[in-house]
Design a protein around this motif. Structure first.
Motif, PDB file in Angstrom:
ATOM      1  N   ASP A 140      84.037 -12.469 -58.115  1.00  0.00           N
ATOM      2  CA  ASP A 140      82.626 -12.840 -57.960  1.00  0.00           C
ATOM      3  C   ASP A 140      81.868 -12.740 -59.280  1.00  0.00           C
ATOM      4  OD1 ASP A 140      83.066 -13.354 -55.346  1.00  0.00           O
ATOM      5  OD2 ASP A 140      81.952 -11.647 -54.545  1.00  0.00           O
ATOM      6  N   ALA A 216      80.679 -22.492 -56.187  1.00  0.00           N
ATOM      7  CA  ALA A 216      81.292 -21.418 -55.406  1.00  0.00           C
ATOM      8  C   ALA A 216      80.765 -20.046 -55.787  1.00  0.00           C
ATOM      9  CB  ALA A 216      82.814 -21.443 -55.602  1.00  0.00           C
ATOM     10  N   PRO A 218      78.821 -16.664 -55.942  1.00  0.00           N
ATOM     11  CA  PRO A 218      78.121 -15.947 -54.860  1.00  0.00           C
ATOM     12  C   PRO A 218      76.686 -15.591 -55.248  1.00  0.00           C
ATOM     13  CG  PRO A 218      79.573 -14.448 -56.010  1.00  0.00           C
ATOM     14  CD  PRO A 218      79.799 -15.803 -56.624  1.00  0.00           C
ATOM     15  N   ARG A 259      85.630 -24.031 -49.098  1.00  0.00           N
ATOM     16  CA  ARG A 259      85.443 -22.969 -48.105  1.00  0.00           C
ATOM     17  C   ARG A 259      84.202 -22.149 -48.387  1.00  0.00           C
ATOM     18  NH1 ARG A 259      91.096 -20.149 -49.227  1.00  0.00           N
ATOM     19  NH2 ARG A 259      89.802 -19.694 -51.027  1.00  0.00           N
ATOM     20  N   GLU A 260      83.759 -22.121 -49.653  1.00  0.00           N
ATOM     21  CA  GLU A 260      82.687 -21.218 -50.050  1.00  0.00           C
ATOM     22  C   GLU A 260      81.291 -21.732 -49.729  1.00  0.00           C
ATOM     23  OE1 GLU A 260      86.136 -20.715 -52.951  1.00  0.00           O
ATOM     24  OE2 GLU A 260      85.041 -22.369 -52.015  1.00  0.00           O
ATOM     25  N   ARG A 416      84.877 -15.134 -48.200  1.00  0.00           N
ATOM     26  CA  ARG A 416      83.481 -15.507 -48.417  1.00  0.00           C
ATOM     27  C   ARG A 416      82.788 -15.482 -47.068  1.00  0.00           C
ATOM     28  NH1 ARG A 416      82.370 -14.854 -52.472  1.00  0.00           N
ATOM     29  NH2 ARG A 416      83.506 -16.445 -53.597  1.00  0.00           N
ATOM     30  N   GLU A 420      75.770 -16.802 -47.217  1.00  0.00           N
ATOM     31  CA  GLU A 420      75.361 -15.893 -48.279  1.00  0.00           C
ATOM     32  C   GLU A 420      73.920 -15.460 -48.051  1.00  0.00           C
ATOM     33  OE1 GLU A 420      77.093 -14.637 -50.558  1.00  0.00           O
ATOM     34  OE2 GLU A 420      78.911 -15.832 -50.516  1.00  0.00           O
TER      35      GLU A 420
END
Length: 460
Positions: A140, A216, A218, A259-260, A416, A420
């Protein structure tokens, strides 16, 4: 003494000063990075993006600045490989096989020291940095760093376009490489942004390569969308067709396959990308129309390169290889091979080329099966560039670095969360909306076990 001073003037003094500065910086980074490896990662990406290749050091062979920084990263990471949990995978063995195939022809005289150093030091070194750096600094944290560095690169690219000034051209270094790479390209009467990459295509393709990684990262959705929009704008002012194609393809594959990314972020990206393209479309149209038949002639030249495929040998240089009195390399009548794949085959043979194609095919399959991590998507989106652009300047190192990241990410499959913090729709509570005294992380230890038991039992 009077005889020494002239010898230490001009280019010689510049090289010695540059070497001393590089050694001092390397020593300082080596000491600091043992405790703060993120600084080493920042130095590696910073040199990659903001130091031109002519500011390297020649020690028998020439080492580009980002290659030297990669060796420094490996000097820190390799001794810790056991503690980092590094393990070999089948794809690592394929990369080793590829490098062995590139080195073997040297024994029979069908390779040069330069071609061997490129494969064994620049390409393999960058791959190993990509494989080890995420474990050294954290996945990350590394993605956040990529977002910061490439956002700064994009801002610098836009500033170059607006001011008409490229400060990197004043960097000292090899006169020969400066003469080769420090000229500003023109398309349709407009200067193309090059940054420290020495070529607009290398800059555009590198920004495009970093886009899936930035998406991607975070961080909050609006930060990622803003960074991506600025990077797309920077690709536009390189006026590189392949940079634009791979940037759009990278964003599209991320929206469809990553996927993120949350649903909200995908929608925001589509809207931001469409807005950037709509705003810049008139500018691009005007520049490419003014360029006339340049695009057609360029495409025809690349099509002519296909004739060289039949001249690729099993290992080592093609029989069509020749070197002129000035040191220039040619394959038949072609002095420039605008295809990384064809050039790789002509230089190292069809056996190493086959391994490269297998690796690229694996990335494409992973994307098609929706099992690709962000760097794998980035590599798959670069396939059109690898077919039509040579691996030049820092772009070559960056491709192999991201390739190493892709292997690490596919093996680690870093988790993930579905959403978020800050990615939720307006009015829908997110982690940030929950009072701190109600978050799971703040529940007293005496209450955690009963809560976990109830969750496990399905009664919550």
């Amino acid at each position: 003494m009077s005889g020494i001073l002239p010898a230490l003037s001009g280019p010689t003094a510049d090289r010695l000063l540059l070497a001393a500065l590089a050694l001092a910086v390397a020593g300082l980074l080596l000491v600091i990075s043992r405790r703060q490896p993120i600084l080493l990662a920042a130095g590696y990406l910073g040199v990659m993006c903001f130091v031109p290749i002519w500011s390297g050091i020649a020690v028998g062979v020439y080492f580009q600045p980002q290659v030297l920084m990669g060796l420094l990263v490996l000097a820190v990471a390799v001794p810790r490989i056991r503690r980092l949990g590094g393990r070999l995978a089948a794809v690592d063995l394929l990369v080793v096989l590829l490098v062995v195939g590139c080195l073997a022809p040297l024994a029979v005289g069908t390779a040069t020291l330069s071609s061997v150093v490129v494969a064994a030091v620049q390409y393999l070194g960058a791959y190993l940095v990509g494989r080890l750096l995420p474990s050294l600094v954290g996945w990350d944290r590394l993605l956040r760093l990529v977002l910061v560095v490439f956002s700064l690169l994009a801002v610098a690219t836009l500033a170059e376009n607006l001011t008409g000034t490229n400060p990197f051209l004043s960097f000292p270094g090899s006169p020969g490489l400066r003469a080769l790479w420090d000229g500003i390209q023109i398309r349709g009467g407009v200067a193309r942004a090059e940054g420290a990459f020495g070529h607009s295509i290398a800059l555009g393709a590198s920004l495009a390569l970093a886009l899936p990684l930035v998406l991607a990262a975070p961080v909050r959705a609006w930060v990622r969308v803003t960074a991506a929009a600025v990077m797309l704008g920077a690709v536009v002012v390189t006026y590189s067709r392949i940079g634009l194609v791979t940037a759009v393809l990278g964003v599209a594959l991320s929206v469809l396959m990553a996927r993120e990314l949350t649903v909200r972020l995908r929608v925001l990206l589509v809207g931001a990308g469409a807005a950037v393209l709509a705003v810049t479309a008139p500018l691009l149209s005007r520049v490419f129309l003014a360029a006339g038949d340049e695009a057609t002639n360029s495409a025809a030249y690349r099509a002519d390169l296909l004739a060289l495929v039949g001249e690729i040998d099993a290992l080592g240089f093609s029989s069509s290889f020749s070197r002129g009195p000035d040191g220039s390399v040619r394959f038949d009548s072609f002095g420039s091979i605008d295809s990384a794949l064809i050039l790789h085959g002509l230089t190292y043979g069809w056996m190493p080329l086959l391994v490269v194609l297998v690796l690229l095919g694996a990335a494409v399959v992973a994307v098609a099966l929706r099992r690709a991590a962000a760097p794998t998507i980035a590599i798959a989106a670069q396939v059109p560039a690898l077919a039509t652009v040579a691996l030049i300047t820092q772009y070559a190192t960056l491709v192999w670095f991201v390739g190493g990241l892709a292997v690490w990410a596919q093996l680690a499959r870093p988790p993930r969360p579905a959403e978020e913090p800050g990615d939720g729709w307006p009015g829908v509570p997110t982690t940030d909306d929950v009072p701190s005294d109600q978050r799971v992380g703040r529940i007293p230890s005496s209450l955690r076990r009963p809560l976990d038991t109830r969750v496990a039992g399905g009664r919550v």
